[in-house]
Every structure is written in structure tokens, then in C-alpha cells.
Design a protein around this motif. Structure first.
Motif, PDB file in Angstrom:
ATOM      1  N   THR A   1       0.815  -1.219   0.000  1.00  0.00           N
ATOM      2  CA  THR A   1       0.000   0.000   0.000  1.00  0.00           C
ATOM      3  C   THR A   1       0.846   1.265   0.000  1.00  0.00           C
ATOM      4  OG1 THR A   1      -0.189  -0.085   2.413  1.00  0.00           O
ATOM      5  CG2 THR A   1      -1.964  -1.112   1.120  1.00  0.00           C
ATOM      6  N   PHE A   2       2.148   1.134   0.300  1.00  0.00           N
ATOM      7  CA  PHE A   2       3.035   2.291   0.243  1.00  0.00           C
ATOM      8  C   PHE A   2       4.434   1.812  -0.119  1.00  0.00           C
ATOM      9  CE2 PHE A   2       6.241   5.088   2.095  1.00  0.00           C
ATOM     10  CZ  PHE A   2       5.864   6.312   1.572  1.00  0.00           C
ATOM     11  N   ASP A   3       5.052   2.492  -1.083  1.00  0.00           N
ATOM     12  CA  ASP A   3       6.440   2.251  -1.471  1.00  0.00           C
ATOM     13  C   ASP A   3       7.077   3.616  -1.657  1.00  0.00           C
ATOM     14  OD1 ASP A   3       8.885   1.652  -2.659  1.00  0.00           O
ATOM     15  OD2 ASP A   3       8.050   0.183  -4.047  1.00  0.00           O
ATOM     16  N   SER A   4       8.081   3.935  -0.846  1.00  0.00           N
ATOM     17  CA  SER A   4       8.677   5.270  -0.888  1.00  0.00           C
ATOM     18  C   SER A   4       9.311   5.584  -2.241  1.00  0.00           C
ATOM     19  CB  SER A   4       9.718   5.433   0.220  1.00  0.00           C
ATOM     20  OG  SER A   4      10.769   4.498   0.068  1.00  0.00           O
TER      21      SER A   4
ATOM     22  N   PRO B   1      16.709   5.204   2.849  1.00  0.00           N
ATOM     23  CA  PRO B   1      16.108   3.875   2.970  1.00  0.00           C
ATOM     24  C   PRO B   1      14.790   3.798   2.206  1.00  0.00           C
ATOM     25  CG  PRO B   1      15.978   5.051   5.055  1.00  0.00           C
ATOM     26  CD  PRO B   1      16.756   5.913   4.115  1.00  0.00           C
ATOM     27  N   ARG B   2      14.500   2.625   1.726  1.00  0.00           N
ATOM     28  CA  ARG B   2      13.227   2.389   1.046  1.00  0.00           C
ATOM     29  C   ARG B   2      12.218   1.937   2.083  1.00  0.00           C
ATOM     30  NH1 ARG B   2      12.272  -1.799  -3.990  1.00  0.00           N
ATOM     31  NH2 ARG B   2      10.104  -1.225  -4.411  1.00  0.00           N
ATOM     32  N   MET B   3      11.099   2.612   2.151  1.00  0.00           N
ATOM     33  CA  MET B   3      10.048   2.307   3.109  1.00  0.00           C
ATOM     34  C   MET B   3       8.895   1.610   2.385  1.00  0.00           C
ATOM     35  SD  MET B   3      11.580   3.664   5.658  1.00  0.00           S
ATOM     36  CE  MET B   3      10.372   3.590   6.936  1.00  0.00           C
ATOM     37  N   LEU B   4       8.425   0.515   2.960  1.00  0.00           N
ATOM     38  CA  LEU B   4       7.333  -0.269   2.381  1.00  0.00           C
ATOM     39  C   LEU B   4       6.284  -0.527   3.454  1.00  0.00           C
ATOM     40  CD1 LEU B   4       9.631  -2.948   0.732  1.00  0.00           C
ATOM     41  CD2 LEU B   4       8.518  -1.072  -0.463  1.00  0.00           C
ATOM     42  N   THR B   5       5.025  -0.518   3.057  1.00  0.00           N
ATOM     43  CA  THR B   5       3.934  -0.875   3.958  1.00  0.00           C
ATOM     44  C   THR B   5       3.022  -1.862   3.239  1.00  0.00           C
ATOM     45  OG1 THR B   5       4.001   1.278   5.037  1.00  0.00           O
ATOM     46  CG2 THR B   5       2.000  -0.015   5.338  1.00  0.00           C
ATOM     47  N   PHE B   6       2.711  -2.965   3.933  1.00  0.00           N
ATOM     48  CA  PHE B   6       1.831  -4.005   3.410  1.00  0.00           C
ATOM     49  C   PHE B   6       0.638  -4.159   4.346  1.00  0.00           C
ATOM     50  CE2 PHE B   6       6.177  -5.112   2.226  1.00  0.00           C
ATOM     51  CZ  PHE B   6       6.068  -5.398   0.880  1.00  0.00           C
TER      52      PHE B   6
ATOM     53  N   ASP C   1       5.276  -2.968   8.269  1.00  0.00           N
ATOM     54  CA  ASP C   1       6.115  -1.857   7.815  1.00  0.00           C
ATOM     55  C   ASP C   1       7.537  -2.371   7.695  1.00  0.00           C
ATOM     56  OD1 ASP C   1       4.182   0.221   7.703  1.00  0.00           O
ATOM     57  OD2 ASP C   1       4.239   0.379   9.886  1.00  0.00           O
ATOM     58  N   VAL C   2       8.198  -2.054   6.573  1.00  0.00           N
ATOM     59  CA  VAL C   2       9.552  -2.536   6.311  1.00  0.00           C
ATOM     60  C   VAL C   2      10.413  -1.379   5.838  1.00  0.00           C
ATOM     61  CG1 VAL C   2      10.947  -4.142   4.934  1.00  0.00           C
ATOM     62  CG2 VAL C   2       8.647  -4.800   5.655  1.00  0.00           C
ATOM     63  N   GLU C   3      11.657  -1.350   6.322  1.00  0.00           N
ATOM     64  CA  GLU C   3      12.643  -0.380   5.875  1.00  0.00           C
ATOM     65  C   GLU C   3      13.827  -1.154   5.302  1.00  0.00           C
ATOM     66  OE1 GLU C   3      15.782   2.579   8.008  1.00  0.00           O
ATOM     67  OE2 GLU C   3      13.683   2.824   8.605  1.00  0.00           O
ATOM     68  N   LEU C   4      14.153  -0.877   4.025  1.00  0.00           N
ATOM     69  CA  LEU C   4      15.276  -1.537   3.353  1.00  0.00           C
ATOM     70  C   LEU C   4      16.433  -0.563   3.248  1.00  0.00           C
ATOM     71  CD1 LEU C   4      13.455  -3.196   0.326  1.00  0.00           C
ATOM     72  CD2 LEU C   4      14.222  -4.312   2.395  1.00  0.00           C
ATOM     73  N   THR C   5      17.615  -1.007   3.651  1.00  0.00           N
ATOM     74  CA  THR C   5      18.826  -0.214   3.497  1.00  0.00           C
ATOM     75  C   THR C   5      19.919  -1.122   2.950  1.00  0.00           C
ATOM     76  OG1 THR C   5      19.713  -0.708   5.702  1.00  0.00           O
ATOM     77  CG2 THR C   5      18.213   1.193   5.525  1.00  0.00           C
ATOM     78  N   ALA C   6      21.061  -0.548   2.637  1.00  0.00           N
ATOM     79  CA  ALA C   6      22.196  -1.343   2.177  1.00  0.00           C
ATOM     80  C   ALA C   6      22.714  -2.242   3.291  1.00  0.00           C
ATOM     81  CB  ALA C   6      23.306  -0.424   1.669  1.00  0.00           C
ATOM     82  N   GLN C   7      22.397  -1.924   4.548  1.00  0.00           N
ATOM     83  CA  GLN C   7      22.857  -2.713   5.686  1.00  0.00           C
ATOM     84  C   GLN C   7      21.906  -3.843   6.062  1.00  0.00           C
ATOM     85  OE1 GLN C   7      22.752   0.820   5.839  1.00  0.00           O
ATOM     86  NE2 GLN C   7      24.852   0.747   5.075  1.00  0.00           N
ATOM     87  N   GLY C   8      20.729  -3.880   5.494  1.00  0.00           N
ATOM     88  CA  GLY C   8      19.777  -4.933   5.817  1.00  0.00           C
ATOM     89  C   GLY C   8      18.356  -4.445   5.754  1.00  0.00           C
ATOM     90  N   LEU C   9      17.496  -5.142   6.469  1.00  0.00           N
ATOM     91  CA  LEU C   9      16.103  -4.718   6.541  1.00  0.00           C
ATOM     92  C   LEU C   9      15.651  -4.760   7.984  1.00  0.00           C
ATOM     93  CD1 LEU C   9      13.595  -7.014   6.860  1.00  0.00           C
ATOM     94  CD2 LEU C   9      14.606  -7.787   4.762  1.00  0.00           C
TER      95      LEU C   9
END
Length: 157
Positions: A59-62, A76-81, A89-97
Motif C-alpha cells: 500500500t506504500f512504497d517510498s 532507505p526504502r520504506m514499504l507498507t503491506f 512496515d519494512v525499511e530496506l537499506t544497504a545494511q539490511g532490513l
């Protein structure tokens, strides 16, 4: 002699539809076979299939929904499902999630990257989870909660 619909009645001389289908399948297999790689991908995708899972829709993708900040680097890439009453809610970065399941609940989470699930993650009392490995390529999350299984939409990292 025609029937009431004006069609000729079926007689034994007409082509049997089952035989026609078998011949068409055989011709397609010879003239246009399914590539082995595609067949393997289909088998692997089916292995990930979970009949009882609810699908959590994105429902949301930054990347798509947020306004970019000028000069910001490595944002960071922010995602909401959402799946019913469950939000992830998920936050993706180069260091992980990292993420959070709402309402807070215990869950076992798997990062799906292909036919094999990644290392299982667990939520804490607040529903939070982290992984030091950022997803690469297509991925989805599978959550196993006391209420059932939830699988997110597939995304490309």
C-alpha cells in the motif's frame, strides 16, 4: 437432418475433441517447447505457494509514493503491506532490513528470495524484526503468526 438449433446432430465422423487437444499439445511440445529455465522457475514458484496464506498487498512504497528529498543520498526504502487487520512496515537499506508487524505480535518471518526461504527472523514483544542481510533481486516476506500465514507481494530490491 437438423436439430432445433439448426445444427447438424453429432455423428461418429466428427473429430473427437479430446484427440484434437492431445494432438495440439503434442504439436506445441515439438514446435514450441517450454524452455527448461522457464519450467524450473515455474516449479520453484510453485514450491513457494502457500494455499492458506493471506496476501499482504503493498500500500506504500517510498520509491513510488514519497516525494524525493533534494541532496539525500542512500535514503532507505520504506514499504507498507496490509492484509486485513495486519500491517507490516519494512525499511530496506544497504545494511539490511528492519520492520514491524502491527498490531504488535509474535511472528516467525522468512525472507523469500527463490525456492528456498532465507534465515527465519522472529519478532520481539513490539512486533519488530531485523535482518543484517539486505534482500537482493525479487523478494517477499512470509509471516507465520498465531492467526495464520501472511505473504507479502513480491518486489525487486
Amino acid at each position: 437432418m437438423s436439430n432445433v438449433n439448426g445444427e447438424e446432430p453429432f455423428d461418429g465422423d466428427e473429430l473427437d475433441l479430446d484427440l484434437l487437444e492431445a494432438e495440439l499439445r503434442q504439436a506445441a511440445a515439438i514446435l514450441d517447447p517450454v524452455p527448461a529455465e522457464l519450467r524450473q522457475i515455474a516449479v520453484e514458484a510453485f514450491a513457494l505457494h502457500d494455499l492458506d496464506a493471506r496476501i499482504a498487498e503493498l500500500t506504500f512504497d517510498s520509491v513510488i509514493d514519497a516525494i524525493p528529498v533534494r541532496g539525500a543520498v542512500d535514503v532507505p526504502r520504506m514499504l507498507t503491506f496490509h492484509a486485513g487487520e495486519v500491517t507490516v512496515d519494512v525499511e530496506l537499506t544497504a545494511q539490511g532490513l528492519m520492520g514491524q508487524v502491527l498490531p504488535p505480535q509474535t511472528a516467525r518471518i522468512e525472507v523469500l528470495r527463490g525456492p528456498q526461504a532465507g534465515s527465519p527472523l522472529s519478532t520481539d514483544d513490539m512486533g519488530r524484526f531485523t535482518s543484517a542481510e539486505p534482500p537482493v533481486g525479487p523478494f517477499a516476506l512470509r509471516l507465520r503468526t498465531g492467526e495464520g500465514v501472511v505473504v507479502t507481494d513480491w518486489l525487486t530490491a
